[in-house]
Design a protein around this motif. Sequence first.
Motif, PDB file in Angstrom:
ATOM      1  N   THR A 322       0.861  -1.181   0.000  1.00 44.16           N
ATOM      2  CA  THR A 322       0.000   0.000   0.000  1.00 44.16           C
ATOM      3  C   THR A 322       0.897   1.230   0.000  1.00 44.16           C
ATOM      4  OG1 THR A 322      -0.049   0.149   2.418  1.00 44.16           O
ATOM      5  CG2 THR A 322      -1.764  -1.186   1.378  1.00 44.16           C
ATOM      6  N   CYS A 323       0.277   2.403   0.014  1.00 47.57           N
ATOM      7  CA  CYS A 323       1.033   3.644   0.225  1.00 47.57           C
ATOM      8  C   CYS A 323       1.776   3.526   1.549  1.00 47.57           C
ATOM      9  CB  CYS A 323       0.078   4.838   0.247  1.00 47.57           C
ATOM     10  SG  CYS A 323       0.825   6.384   0.812  1.00 47.57           S
ATOM     11  N   ARG A 324       3.041   3.967   1.594  1.00 46.28           N
ATOM     12  CA  ARG A 324       3.863   3.778   2.778  1.00 46.28           C
ATOM     13  C   ARG A 324       3.746   4.913   3.792  1.00 46.28           C
ATOM     14  NH1 ARG A 324       8.003   0.303   2.864  1.00 46.28           N
ATOM     15  NH2 ARG A 324       7.936   0.842   5.083  1.00 46.28           N
ATOM     16  N   PHE A 325       2.816   5.848   3.595  1.00 44.78           N
ATOM     17  CA  PHE A 325       2.576   6.858   4.626  1.00 44.78           C
ATOM     18  C   PHE A 325       1.922   6.181   5.817  1.00 44.78           C
ATOM     19  CE2 PHE A 325       0.208  10.237   6.743  1.00 44.78           C
ATOM     20  CZ  PHE A 325       1.160  11.245   6.811  1.00 44.78           C
ATOM     21  N   PRO A 326       2.279   6.527   7.052  1.00 40.89           N
ATOM     22  CA  PRO A 326       1.711   5.861   8.222  1.00 40.89           C
ATOM     23  C   PRO A 326       0.180   5.912   8.232  1.00 40.89           C
ATOM     24  CG  PRO A 326       3.535   7.282   8.877  1.00 40.89           C
ATOM     25  CD  PRO A 326       3.272   7.563   7.431  1.00 40.89           C
ATOM     26  N   GLY A 327      -0.446   4.740   8.268  1.00 45.06           N
ATOM     27  CA  GLY A 327      -1.898   4.650   8.352  1.00 45.06           C
ATOM     28  C   GLY A 327      -2.619   4.665   7.026  1.00 45.06           C
ATOM     29  N   CYS A 328      -1.941   4.968   5.916  1.00 42.84           N
ATOM     30  CA  CYS A 328      -2.612   5.014   4.619  1.00 42.84           C
ATOM     31  C   CYS A 328      -2.743   3.603   4.058  1.00 42.84           C
ATOM     32  CB  CYS A 328      -1.843   5.906   3.645  1.00 42.84           C
ATOM     33  SG  CYS A 328      -2.679   6.104   2.051  1.00 42.84           S
ATOM     34  N   PRO A 337       6.138   5.579  -7.436  1.00 46.10           N
ATOM     35  CA  PRO A 337       7.428   5.405  -6.771  1.00 46.10           C
ATOM     36  C   PRO A 337       8.049   6.770  -6.439  1.00 46.10           C
ATOM     37  CG  PRO A 337       7.622   4.942  -9.126  1.00 46.10           C
ATOM     38  CD  PRO A 337       6.163   5.174  -8.851  1.00 46.10           C
ATOM     39  N   ASP A 338       8.504   6.913  -5.213  1.00 47.88           N
ATOM     40  CA  ASP A 338       9.110   8.172  -4.762  1.00 47.88           C
ATOM     41  C   ASP A 338      10.564   7.934  -4.378  1.00 47.88           C
ATOM     42  OD1 ASP A 338       9.188  10.945  -3.600  1.00 47.88           O
ATOM     43  OD2 ASP A 338       9.526   9.777  -1.764  1.00 47.88           O
ATOM     44  N   HIS A 339      11.444   8.802  -4.837  1.00 44.52           N
ATOM     45  CA  HIS A 339      12.849   8.764  -4.410  1.00 44.52           C
ATOM     46  C   HIS A 339      12.940   9.380  -3.016  1.00 44.52           C
ATOM     47  CE1 HIS A 339      13.508   8.071  -8.700  1.00 44.52           C
ATOM     48  NE2 HIS A 339      14.748   7.705  -8.413  1.00 44.52           N
ATOM     49  N   THR A 340      13.377   8.594  -2.042  1.00 47.93           N
ATOM     50  CA  THR A 340      13.508   9.098  -0.670  1.00 47.93           C
ATOM     51  C   THR A 340      14.443  10.305  -0.649  1.00 47.93           C
ATOM     52  OG1 THR A 340      13.264   6.807   0.070  1.00 47.93           O
ATOM     53  CG2 THR A 340      13.971   8.425   1.711  1.00 47.93           C
ATOM     54  N   THR A 349      18.170   5.298  -8.124  1.00 44.67           N
ATOM     55  CA  THR A 349      16.942   4.551  -8.382  1.00 44.67           C
ATOM     56  C   THR A 349      17.169   3.113  -7.942  1.00 44.67           C
ATOM     57  OG1 THR A 349      16.456   6.014 -10.241  1.00 44.67           O
ATOM     58  CG2 THR A 349      15.229   3.967 -10.154  1.00 44.67           C
ATOM     59  N   ASP A 350      17.203   2.915  -6.625  1.00 45.59           N
ATOM     60  CA  ASP A 350      17.427   1.610  -6.004  1.00 45.59           C
ATOM     61  C   ASP A 350      16.327   1.339  -4.992  1.00 45.59           C
ATOM     62  OD1 ASP A 350      19.783   1.254  -7.450  1.00 45.59           O
ATOM     63  OD2 ASP A 350      21.024   2.156  -5.867  1.00 45.59           O
ATOM     64  N   ALA A 351      16.135   0.057  -4.646  1.00 43.22           N
ATOM     65  CA  ALA A 351      15.084  -0.316  -3.697  1.00 43.22           C
ATOM     66  C   ALA A 351      15.251   0.395  -2.367  1.00 43.22           C
ATOM     67  CB  ALA A 351      15.085  -1.834  -3.489  1.00 43.22           C
ATOM     68  N   GLY A 352      16.491   0.596  -1.942  1.00 42.87           N
ATOM     69  CA  GLY A 352      16.746   1.259  -0.666  1.00 42.87           C
ATOM     70  C   GLY A 352      16.523   2.755  -0.688  1.00 42.87           C
ATOM     71  N   ASN A 353      16.177   3.305  -1.855  1.00 43.29           N
ATOM     72  CA  ASN A 353      15.904   4.740  -1.942  1.00 43.29           C
ATOM     73  C   ASN A 353      14.563   5.011  -2.610  1.00 43.29           C
ATOM     74  OD1 ASN A 353      16.861   7.520  -1.524  1.00 43.29           O
ATOM     75  ND2 ASN A 353      16.917   7.644  -3.764  1.00 43.29           N
ATOM     76  N   LEU A 354      13.698   3.986  -2.662  1.00 49.12           N
ATOM     77  CA  LEU A 354      12.383   4.134  -3.301  1.00 49.12           C
ATOM     78  C   LEU A 354      11.289   3.640  -2.369  1.00 49.12           C
ATOM     79  CD1 LEU A 354      13.193   2.839  -6.895  1.00 49.12           C
ATOM     80  CD2 LEU A 354      12.581   5.187  -6.309  1.00 49.12           C
ATOM     81  N   ALA A 355      10.145   4.280  -2.422  1.00 46.78           N
ATOM     82  CA  ALA A 355       8.957   3.847  -1.672  1.00 46.78           C
ATOM     83  C   ALA A 355       7.727   4.244  -2.468  1.00 46.78           C
ATOM     84  CB  ALA A 355       8.934   4.491  -0.282  1.00 46.78           C
ATOM     85  N   MET A 356       6.673   3.438  -2.360  1.00 43.46           N
ATOM     86  CA  MET A 356       5.433   3.722  -3.069  1.00 43.46           C
ATOM     87  C   MET A 356       4.560   4.645  -2.221  1.00 43.46           C
ATOM     88  SD  MET A 356       5.993   2.052  -5.809  1.00 43.46           S
ATOM     89  CE  MET A 356       4.412   2.266  -6.624  1.00 43.46           C
ATOM     90  N   HIS A 362       2.541  11.727  -1.554  1.00 49.72           N
ATOM     91  CA  HIS A 362       3.704  12.075  -2.370  1.00 49.72           C
ATOM     92  C   HIS A 362       3.856  13.599  -2.420  1.00 49.72           C
ATOM     93  CE1 HIS A 362       6.122  10.959  -6.254  1.00 49.72           C
ATOM     94  NE2 HIS A 362       6.832  11.658  -5.383  1.00 49.72           N
ATOM     95  N   ALA A 363       2.707  14.285  -2.581  1.00 48.81           N
ATOM     96  CA  ALA A 363       2.743  15.750  -2.639  1.00 48.81           C
ATOM     97  C   ALA A 363       3.168  16.346  -1.300  1.00 48.81           C
ATOM     98  CB  ALA A 363       1.364  16.284  -3.046  1.00 48.81           C
TER      99      ALA A 363
END
Length: 413
Positions: A322-328, A337-340, A349-356, A362-363
């Motif tokens: 799901t969206c990785r924002f707490p509770g979403c 995909p968002d670059h941390t 652009t690696d798994a350790g620097n990306l989250a959905m 995202h905004a």
Amino acid sequence: MKTRALARVEEAVGEETPVRREEQPVRFGGDEAHALAVTEVATACAVSEGSAARSLNEAAELTTSQWEVLEAVEEGKISNGHARTILEQARVLPAGHAEKFSRVALQRTRTRHGRLRTAVELRSCLRRLRERLHPESLAARKAAAHRERGVWFSPEPDGMCTLTASLPAEVGLAIYNGLDHDARLIKAKVAEHSRDSGAIVGGGVRSGSSTLPEFRADALAHRLLGGTGELELGVFRAEVVVTIPLGLALGGGTGSEATLDSAELAGYGPIDGPTARQLAALAPNWQRLFTDCTTGKALGVGRTAYRPPKALLRYLHSRDGTCRFPGCTRPVSVCEPDHTVEWQDGGPTDAGNLAMLCRRHHALKSIGAWKYRQLPGSGNLEWQSPFGRVHISEPVEVHPGPDPGKPPEPPPF
């Protein structure tokens, strides 16, 4: 206090009800006290009798077999919404297992890092727990539930209606995903060939529609009733994503073992082994999916590309859920995909620097209102609110390990 008072109503009504005379017929299946309690609560609280009956049933459960859940509400550890979610999932378990389930469920109201889950988050988590603790196999329960399938029509105001279908999860999800795909095609076509507001684009689709739910409704009508005009949707090829443990796909594990190590239908939850193997057999191809963060890193492309390749995107979908924002709980299918560490700031652009993230969160992250960092090696995200509060967001827990109610297995030596 209200729950405990409700639990007393039926007993009090029974004490006050006159003894039925022998010549009087038996009504309400002999449960006159319950019927009177329902009407008493409905009129006193100005609610429907259906709502009153549900409240009485919940109160009876919370003051007897589910007393630990009621204590947690009284102490402010969980809300009424959390309690209802636990009761909802516990009802389908046999009595002895329901009490064990509730004790473990109370622990699951918080994440491993202590954040209180929302009631919607908790429902998804407890569905997986319920499948693991249920004494009957998921395949047997699905066979019984399959006999309850059906389609229902309910008239609504203003010339509308609600059409409801109860279907096997893999069938319903495939239909929904297919309609969603159609809706996005229609929306793109409307944007490309925009006309005056309310004009017909083709197939009975109104160009005045503006939301995906509207377009999905139009696509459903077009698929079932047909249409004429420019709209050509082609063959219905709905996509279903299933995460299948290798042993289960190859036929290993039966009964409770298959339930403990069940497959996961993206957008729904656990499914039984036979269904998973059938879906695997019908799949036109197999897509390799790595299931740990270290292996996932190998899928990254560093600074060579901004957009993640398909293999990495599949990994992120499986990891985040799901969206990785707490509770979403917005499904990963509508997330981005968002670059941390932002790309323009040197982030790879690696798994350790990306989250959905869904578009809204995202905004919020992009404008700097909320910030997060990836905790190394765990897949966890540490979020910081504008007021400085810290929340930990954890990846989806598809296969959480051994049954929490069982003692650990001894080592094999």
